[in-house]
Design a protein around this motif. Structure first.
Motif, PDB file in Angstrom:
ATOM      1  N   ILE A 190      32.119  99.868  32.801  1.00  0.00           N
ATOM      2  CA  ILE A 190      32.595 100.166  34.009  1.00  0.00           C
ATOM      3  C   ILE A 190      31.667  99.568  35.318  1.00  0.00           C
ATOM      4  O   ILE A 190      30.608  99.640  35.200  1.00  0.00           O
ATOM      5  N   GLU A 191      32.335  98.820  35.995  1.00  0.00           N
ATOM      6  CA  GLU A 191      31.682  98.086  37.185  1.00  0.00           C
ATOM      7  C   GLU A 191      31.177  99.093  38.171  1.00  0.00           C
ATOM      8  O   GLU A 191      32.052  99.815  38.588  1.00  0.00           O
ATOM      9  N   LEU A 192      29.838  99.306  38.666  1.00  0.00           N
ATOM     10  CA  LEU A 192      29.178 100.258  39.680  1.00  0.00           C
ATOM     11  C   LEU A 192      29.298  99.687  40.926  1.00  0.00           C
ATOM     12  O   LEU A 192      28.345  98.959  41.336  1.00  0.00           O
TER      13      LEU A 192
ATOM     14  N   GLU B 233      42.226 102.586  31.961  1.00  0.00           N
ATOM     15  CA  GLU B 233      42.412 102.528  33.392  1.00  0.00           C
ATOM     16  C   GLU B 233      40.944 103.437  33.953  1.00  0.00           C
ATOM     17  O   GLU B 233      41.263 103.551  35.082  1.00  0.00           O
ATOM     18  N   TRP B 234      40.034 103.582  33.204  1.00  0.00           N
ATOM     19  CA  TRP B 234      38.953 104.298  33.592  1.00  0.00           C
ATOM     20  C   TRP B 234      38.197 103.144  34.560  1.00  0.00           C
ATOM     21  O   TRP B 234      38.192 102.130  34.318  1.00  0.00           O
ATOM     22  N   SER B 235      37.531 103.837  35.748  1.00  0.00           N
ATOM     23  CA  SER B 235      37.000 103.053  36.758  1.00  0.00           C
ATOM     24  C   SER B 235      35.638 103.922  37.258  1.00  0.00           C
ATOM     25  O   SER B 235      35.500 104.814  36.836  1.00  0.00           O
ATOM     26  N   GLU B 236      34.946 103.276  38.147  1.00  0.00           N
ATOM     27  CA  GLU B 236      33.927 104.130  38.835  1.00  0.00           C
ATOM     28  C   GLU B 236      34.290 105.242  39.513  1.00  0.00           C
ATOM     29  O   GLU B 236      33.859 106.379  39.503  1.00  0.00           O
ATOM     30  N   GLU B 237      35.653 105.073  40.022  1.00  0.00           N
ATOM     31  CA  GLU B 237      36.038 106.241  40.743  1.00  0.00           C
ATOM     32  C   GLU B 237      36.397 107.480  39.726  1.00  0.00           C
ATOM     33  O   GLU B 237      36.196 108.453  40.024  1.00  0.00           O
ATOM     34  N   THR B 238      36.814 107.118  38.535  1.00  0.00           N
ATOM     35  CA  THR B 238      37.106 107.932  37.306  1.00  0.00           C
ATOM     36  C   THR B 238      35.458 108.670  37.065  1.00  0.00           C
ATOM     37  O   THR B 238      35.749 109.949  36.884  1.00  0.00           O
TER      38      THR B 238
ATOM     39  N   THR C 221      30.004 100.404  44.038  1.00  0.00           N
ATOM     40  CA  THR C 221      29.678 101.274  45.121  1.00  0.00           C
ATOM     41  C   THR C 221      28.263 101.778  45.032  1.00  0.00           C
ATOM     42  O   THR C 221      27.419 101.942  45.982  1.00  0.00           O
ATOM     43  N   THR C 222      28.192 102.372  43.886  1.00  0.00           N
ATOM     44  CA  THR C 222      26.692 103.357  43.515  1.00  0.00           C
ATOM     45  C   THR C 222      25.777 102.158  43.069  1.00  0.00           C
ATOM     46  O   THR C 222      24.654 102.519  43.559  1.00  0.00           O
ATOM     47  N   SER C 223      26.069 101.250  42.426  1.00  0.00           N
ATOM     48  CA  SER C 223      24.868 100.368  41.870  1.00  0.00           C
ATOM     49  C   SER C 223      25.551  98.882  41.764  1.00  0.00           C
ATOM     50  O   SER C 223      25.562  98.406  40.561  1.00  0.00           O
ATOM     51  N   PRO C 224      25.554  98.110  42.762  1.00  0.00           N
ATOM     52  CA  PRO C 224      26.240  96.857  42.727  1.00  0.00           C
ATOM     53  C   PRO C 224      25.714  95.700  41.682  1.00  0.00           C
ATOM     54  O   PRO C 224      24.518  95.871  41.750  1.00  0.00           O
ATOM     55  N   GLY C 225      26.545  95.139  40.749  1.00  0.00           N
ATOM     56  CA  GLY C 225      25.869  94.464  39.732  1.00  0.00           C
ATOM     57  C   GLY C 225      25.469  95.070  38.571  1.00  0.00           C
ATOM     58  O   GLY C 225      24.886  94.240  37.627  1.00  0.00           O
ATOM     59  N   HIS C 226      25.484  96.114  38.569  1.00  0.00           N
ATOM     60  CA  HIS C 226      25.140  96.920  37.558  1.00  0.00           C
ATOM     61  C   HIS C 226      26.468  97.683  36.679  1.00  0.00           C
ATOM     62  O   HIS C 226      27.487  97.656  37.467  1.00  0.00           O
ATOM     63  N   VAL C 227      26.315  98.358  35.687  1.00  0.00           N
ATOM     64  CA  VAL C 227      27.631  98.768  34.775  1.00  0.00           C
ATOM     65  C   VAL C 227      27.056  99.958  33.970  1.00  0.00           C
ATOM     66  O   VAL C 227      25.896 100.240  33.926  1.00  0.00           O
ATOM     67  N   LEU C 228      27.942 100.632  33.426  1.00  0.00           N
ATOM     68  CA  LEU C 228      27.785 101.705  32.561  1.00  0.00           C
ATOM     69  C   LEU C 228      28.861 101.786  31.376  1.00  0.00           C
ATOM     70  O   LEU C 228      29.884 100.878  31.642  1.00  0.00           O
ATOM     71  N   TYR C 229      28.532 102.313  30.258  1.00  0.00           N
ATOM     72  CA  TYR C 229      29.643 101.842  29.097  1.00  0.00           C
ATOM     73  C   TYR C 229      30.033 103.502  28.842  1.00  0.00           C
ATOM     74  O   TYR C 229      29.408 104.355  28.742  1.00  0.00           O
ATOM     75  N   VAL C 230      31.422 103.434  28.650  1.00  0.00           N
ATOM     76  CA  VAL C 230      32.384 104.582  27.813  1.00  0.00           C
ATOM     77  C   VAL C 230      32.588 104.101  26.490  1.00  0.00           C
ATOM     78  O   VAL C 230      33.397 103.117  26.314  1.00  0.00           O
ATOM     79  N   VAL C 231      31.913 104.879  25.576  1.00  0.00           N
ATOM     80  CA  VAL C 231      32.335 104.576  24.436  1.00  0.00           C
ATOM     81  C   VAL C 231      33.413 105.647  23.945  1.00  0.00           C
ATOM     82  O   VAL C 231      33.039 106.776  23.903  1.00  0.00           O
ATOM     83  N   SER C 232      34.159 105.190  23.509  1.00  0.00           N
ATOM     84  CA  SER C 232      35.532 106.163  22.765  1.00  0.00           C
ATOM     85  C   SER C 232      35.358 106.006  21.211  1.00  0.00           C
ATOM     86  O   SER C 232      35.982 104.922  20.737  1.00  0.00           O
TER      87      SER C 232
ATOM     88  N   THR D 216      25.443 114.955  37.044  1.00  0.00           N
ATOM     89  CA  THR D 216      25.004 115.341  38.487  1.00  0.00           C
ATOM     90  C   THR D 216      25.144 113.964  39.216  1.00  0.00           C
ATOM     91  O   THR D 216      25.209 114.175  40.596  1.00  0.00           O
ATOM     92  N   GLU D 217      24.903 112.669  38.467  1.00  0.00           N
ATOM     93  CA  GLU D 217      25.005 111.604  39.430  1.00  0.00           C
ATOM     94  C   GLU D 217      25.020 110.426  38.234  1.00  0.00           C
ATOM     95  O   GLU D 217      24.579 110.615  37.203  1.00  0.00           O
ATOM     96  N   ILE D 218      25.437 109.185  38.867  1.00  0.00           N
ATOM     97  CA  ILE D 218      25.411 107.984  38.191  1.00  0.00           C
ATOM     98  C   ILE D 218      24.135 107.568  37.881  1.00  0.00           C
ATOM     99  O   ILE D 218      23.288 107.429  39.102  1.00  0.00           O
ATOM    100  N   ASP D 219      23.433 107.114  36.929  1.00  0.00           N
ATOM    101  CA  ASP D 219      22.292 106.401  36.890  1.00  0.00           C
ATOM    102  C   ASP D 219      22.210 105.206  37.337  1.00  0.00           C
ATOM    103  O   ASP D 219      23.018 104.684  37.955  1.00  0.00           O
ATOM    104  N   THR D 220      21.077 104.571  37.051  1.00  0.00           N
ATOM    105  CA  THR D 220      20.736 103.158  37.713  1.00  0.00           C
ATOM    106  C   THR D 220      21.824 102.285  37.500  1.00  0.00           C
ATOM    107  O   THR D 220      22.217 101.150  37.931  1.00  0.00           O
ATOM    108  N   GLY D 221      22.192 102.256  36.083  1.00  0.00           N
ATOM    109  CA  GLY D 221      23.198 101.494  35.380  1.00  0.00           C
ATOM    110  C   GLY D 221      22.479 100.368  34.773  1.00  0.00           C
ATOM    111  O   GLY D 221      21.346 100.338  34.692  1.00  0.00           O
ATOM    112  N   PHE D 222      23.181  99.604  33.687  1.00  0.00           N
ATOM    113  CA  PHE D 222      22.734  98.622  33.046  1.00  0.00           C
ATOM    114  C   PHE D 222      22.883  97.406  33.717  1.00  0.00           C
ATOM    115  O   PHE D 222      24.100  96.875  34.125  1.00  0.00           O
TER     116      PHE D 222
END
Length: 322
Positions: free
Chosen positions: A109-111, A7-12, A113-124, A73-79
């Motif tokens: 995680i699809e970015l 359920e994680w998202s950019e909002e999370t 609003t902060t970086s459309p077309g890019h993602v970040l990764y949450v590794v559990s 502090t902030e979301i990076d540019t994303g991948f």
């Protein structure tokens, strides 16, 4: 975070930044350059960080967040997912950590609003249990310590190897099924009304315990009116911090077939009925009194010890855990 990973998202992520959720033993933030482009050196760092979580308490690494002083502090540019996909990242992790970590999950995680077309990764990363410890790409073993991944000592590696093949038994103590119980005193009685003490044994390892020797030492100031089937010996003296203290010794041998094996995450009361204990009446007016208790459990391949105190305050008795 209590939110399920699916359920994680950019909002999370943005909420974590807003709430200044600090890094910990089970949470780490990494900027995008930590793993991209994936050079051999960065693969080694990736394996080091992921294996350290598995060899400790497990946890989450978020790739794509900037931090300062362990605060996001902030979301990076994303991948760019075309340059580094979730499947590729998972494949690399599985190929550079040995043995591979079962049940490792990666959330993309699809970015939006902060970086459309890019993602970040949450590794559990789950905590290593039966297959442990996990070796990084540099042929070393790591653990989490003070927000970092540090090399494990030889004794720590041996302990993990031992825990993978032996039980890991611990006691929990309750008063009438709770951590706290009210204490009532009568004018004409030397002790308080009795409260129930319940002792529960827990196995934190995958390996079941078929046999265990259990010893519990209760401060002799407390009156035990029954042993609930445990062997009981009064006035046993133990030295704690250079001071000899008198205890009531309770003991039990747990073994199959008369008892079930103690499996992981299956808690057993070690007695069929509660043990009854009471407080001396002359303690009723004391501000705070501590009753020291210690325990030991032995099973093939393991010996665990622990201590706790019953605390009398304001006519309540509380189990004070270390």
């Amino acid at each position: 975070m209590t939110t399920p990973l699916k359920e994680w998202s950019e909002e999370t992520i943005l909420s974590m930044i807003k709430d200044r959720v600090q890094e910990s033993l089970e949470l780490d933030y990494k900027e995008c350059p930590a793993i991209f482009p994936l050079t051999e050196g960065k693969k080694k760092e990736l394996s080091k960080d992921v294996s350290a979580f598995a060899n400790s308490a497990g946890g989450i690494i978020i790739y794509g967040i900037k931090e300062n002083g362990h605060i996001p502090t902030e979301i990076d540019t994303g991948f760019d997912p075309n340059a580094l996909s979730k499947e590729r990242l998972e494949q690399i992790i599985n190929s550079i950590i040995h043995p591979r970590i079962n049940e490792l999950l990666i959330k993309q995680i699809e970015l939006v609003t902060t970086s459309p077309g890019h993602v970040l990764y949450v590794v559990s990363i789950p905590q290593a249990t039966t297959i442990a410890p996990h070796q990084a790409a540099d042929n070393r073993y790591y653990k989490r310590f003070n927000f970092e991944s540090v090399a494990m000592e030889d004794y720590e590696i041996r302990d993990i190897l031992r825990r993978a093949t032996t039980p890991d038994l611990h006691f929990h103590f309750y008063l009438s099924g709770q951590d706290t119980a009210p204490i009532q005193f009568s004018q004409d009685q030397p002790f308080s009304e009795e409260v129930d003490m319940i002792i529960v044994v827990e196995n934190r390892a995958e390996e079941p315990a078929s046999y265990a020797v259990m010893d519990v030492f209760i401060d002799s100031a407390l009156k035990l009116s029954n042993s609930a089937g445990l062997a009981m010996t009064d006035n046993v003296f133990l030295s704690l911090k250079d001071e000899k203290i008198s205890f009531t010794h309770l003991s039990k041998n747990w073994s199959i077939p008369s008892k079930l094996p103690i499996f992981k995450e299956t808690n057993f009361r070690i007695t069929d009925i509660p043990i009854k204990l009471a407080i001396p009446k002359d303690h009723a007016d004391s501000e705070v009194i501590y009753y020291m208790c210690v325990w030991q459990i032995r099973s093939p391949g393991m010996i665990n010890n622990g201590s706790f105190a019953f605390v009398l305050k304001d006519s309540y008795l509380t189990v004070a855990k270390p």
